[in-house]
Scaffold this active site. Structure first.
Site, PDB file in Angstrom:
ATOM      1  N   GLU A   1      -0.461   0.077  -9.494  1.00 19.60           N
ATOM      2  CA  GLU A   1      -1.900  -0.121  -9.408  1.00 19.60           C
ATOM      3  C   GLU A   1      -2.599   1.167  -8.985  1.00 19.60           C
ATOM      4  OE1 GLU A   1      -5.199  -3.240  -7.556  1.00 19.60           O
ATOM      5  OE2 GLU A   1      -3.063  -3.619  -7.326  1.00 19.60           O
TER       6      GLU A   1
ATOM      7  N   LYS B   1       0.830  -1.189   0.000  1.00 25.48           N
ATOM      8  CA  LYS B   1       0.000   0.000   0.000  1.00 25.48           C
ATOM      9  C   LYS B   1       0.876   1.255   0.000  1.00 25.48           C
ATOM     10  CE  LYS B   1      -4.087  -1.820  -0.051  1.00 25.48           C
ATOM     11  NZ  LYS B   1      -4.933  -1.682  -1.258  1.00 25.48           N
TER      12      LYS B   1
ATOM     13  N   LYS C   1     -14.068  -5.766  -8.899  1.00 22.40           N
ATOM     14  CA  LYS C   1     -14.679  -5.951  -7.583  1.00 22.40           C
ATOM     15  C   LYS C   1     -16.163  -6.294  -7.772  1.00 22.40           C
ATOM     16  CE  LYS C   1     -11.411  -4.497  -4.545  1.00 22.40           C
ATOM     17  NZ  LYS C   1     -10.258  -4.066  -5.319  1.00 22.40           N
TER      18      LYS C   1
ATOM     19  N   ASP D   1       0.105  -0.330  -4.810  1.00 22.89           N
ATOM     20  CA  ASP D   1      -1.280   0.102  -4.949  1.00 22.89           C
ATOM     21  C   ASP D   1      -1.491   1.411  -4.200  1.00 22.89           C
ATOM     22  OD1 ASP D   1      -3.975   0.340  -5.311  1.00 22.89           O
ATOM     23  OD2 ASP D   1      -4.536  -1.346  -4.042  1.00 22.89           O
TER      24      ASP D   1
ATOM     25  N   ASP E   1      -8.141  -0.391 -10.799  1.00 23.18           N
ATOM     26  CA  ASP E   1      -9.091  -1.038  -9.899  1.00 23.18           C
ATOM     27  C   ASP E   1     -10.291  -0.128  -9.686  1.00 23.18           C
ATOM     28  OD1 ASP E   1     -10.513  -1.954  -7.672  1.00 23.18           O
ATOM     29  OD2 ASP E   1      -8.747  -2.515  -6.535  1.00 23.18           O
TER      30      ASP E   1
END
Length: 367
Positions: free
Chosen positions: A218, A165, A265, A193, A241
């Site tokens: 990401e 992260k 998702k 990400d 995403d």
């Protein structure tokens, strides 16, 4: 076959490892799940689950899911749960927008239809492409020592794929990723990400300073224009995403060449029906695919596993085992995890043997 009854349960699922931390002070202590049971007039029950990650991650929040299900469910009584496209159109007609609310209902209909046909859900989603999907694990925001220690522990437990992260202070994140990359064996797959946390300026700073590290970028920024401005100077693969919210958005990402891969998702897209549609089109367009969700336990993880294993292996990035994140159980079995790989449970539908006694009393029931 007709839908005879619908029940909805509220299940709080605390995290095994404590608070889940992202950049900019975003923290969640649990998945706050809605679990839905849809039963047909023939006595077959299908299960669905969705859980937003707090109020900050997607355009979804737990109280909204609990309020929305009772608004939609009465319209589904008497409908054929096997008419999955029609169920989706009906939900969109009676309740505009809010796809996350519809996700558990749609999932339960898929589970019910597959159980009624006595086949695993993966068969209805296009067929099983392989026995197991490789999983990744998350290195959440923390100090350098905390992140390095967590990364080492994950690798020691057999996982070879990390999502680190970032998306906060750029210079701190450069140190974080450099430290994590140095702490794990060469060849470890790393995704950085940012969860749309950066401006293009910040994302370019990060990319320039980390050129020597092998990773996939990401969702660095929020909009497609912003991500495209980063993409133009990037010498690494990019996955989006948060930008993948519909079939139309996915097609726009392809038209503009913004990404090499997509993370789909289930609840963000409104359920299994739309996820499967977007997955199939994206595969044909050449994207690499990850299918997962915003959160949940055994039920939602099983749906993710069935969608992952019906994705062609050469187009599949990885999967995630959310049921291992939480301290509570909702079923007597779970998607099997062996080392760094996850499969699907045996049996029809999702293959999950849900135990209603673990869920408490339903907060909504109609039939």
């Amino acid at each position: 076959m007709k839908i005879k009854s619908i029940k909805a349960y509220h299940v709080v699922q605390p995290f095994v490892d404590g608070p889940y931390r992202m950049s900019k002070g975003r923290v969640a202590d649990c998945f706050d799940a809605v679990i839905v049971a849809i039963t047909s007039d023939s006595g077959v029950t299908g299960w669905g689950e969705m859980a937003p990650l707090g109020n900050f991650y997607s355009a979804a929040f737990p109280a909204g899911a609990r309020a929305g299900v009772p608004e939609i469910a009465p319209h589904l009584i008497g409908q054929d749960p096997r008419g999955l496209a029609g169920i989706g159109r009906l939900m969109d007609t009676v309740f505009k927008g809010h796809p996350y609310i519809k996700s558990a209902l749609d999932m339960a209909c898929w589970d019910l239809a597959a159980r009624a046909a006595d086949v695993p859900l993966v068969t209805m989603l296009g067929g099983r492409e392989s026995d197991m999907a490789e999983t990744y694990r998350v290195v959440t925001h923390g100090t350098l020592d905390q992140m390095a220690a967590l990364a080492k522990r994950i690798i020691a437990e057999g996982c070879r794929r990390l999502q680190v992260k970032v998306g906060g202070n750029v210079h701190d994140d450069i140190e974080r990723v450099t430290t994590v990359a140095s702490a794990v064996p060469k060849g470890t797959v790393i995704f950085c990400d940012a969860n749309a946390g950066w401006t293009p300026y910040q994302a370019r700073q990060f990319a320039d300073a980390t050129r020597g590290i092998d990773y996939t970028f990401e969702q660095p920024c929020t909009t497609l224009d912003e991500n495209m401005s980063v993409r133009r100077m990037l010498d690494k693969p990019m996955v989006l995403d948060e930008s993948v919210t519909s079939l139309g958005e996915m097609l726009e990402i392809h038209r503009r060449g913004v990404a090499d891969g997509l993370t789909l998702k289930i609840s963000r897209l409104g359920g299994v029906t739309q996820t499967r549609l977007i997955r199939d089109v994206a595969v044909d367009l050449g994207f690499m695919i990850t299918v997962e969700d915003t959160g949940g336990a055994e039920i939602d993880t099983a749906a993710m596993a069935h969608l992952s294993l019906s994705t062609p292996a050469e187009r599949r990035l990885h999967a995630i085992a959310f049921h291992e994140w939480v301290t509570v159980r909702t079923a007597r079995n779970a998607p099997p995890v062996t080392g760094s790989h996850m499969g699907i449970p045996d049996g029809p539908g999702l293959g999950i043997d849900v135990d209603p006694s673990l869920l408490g009393e339903p907060f909504f029931e109609i039939g």
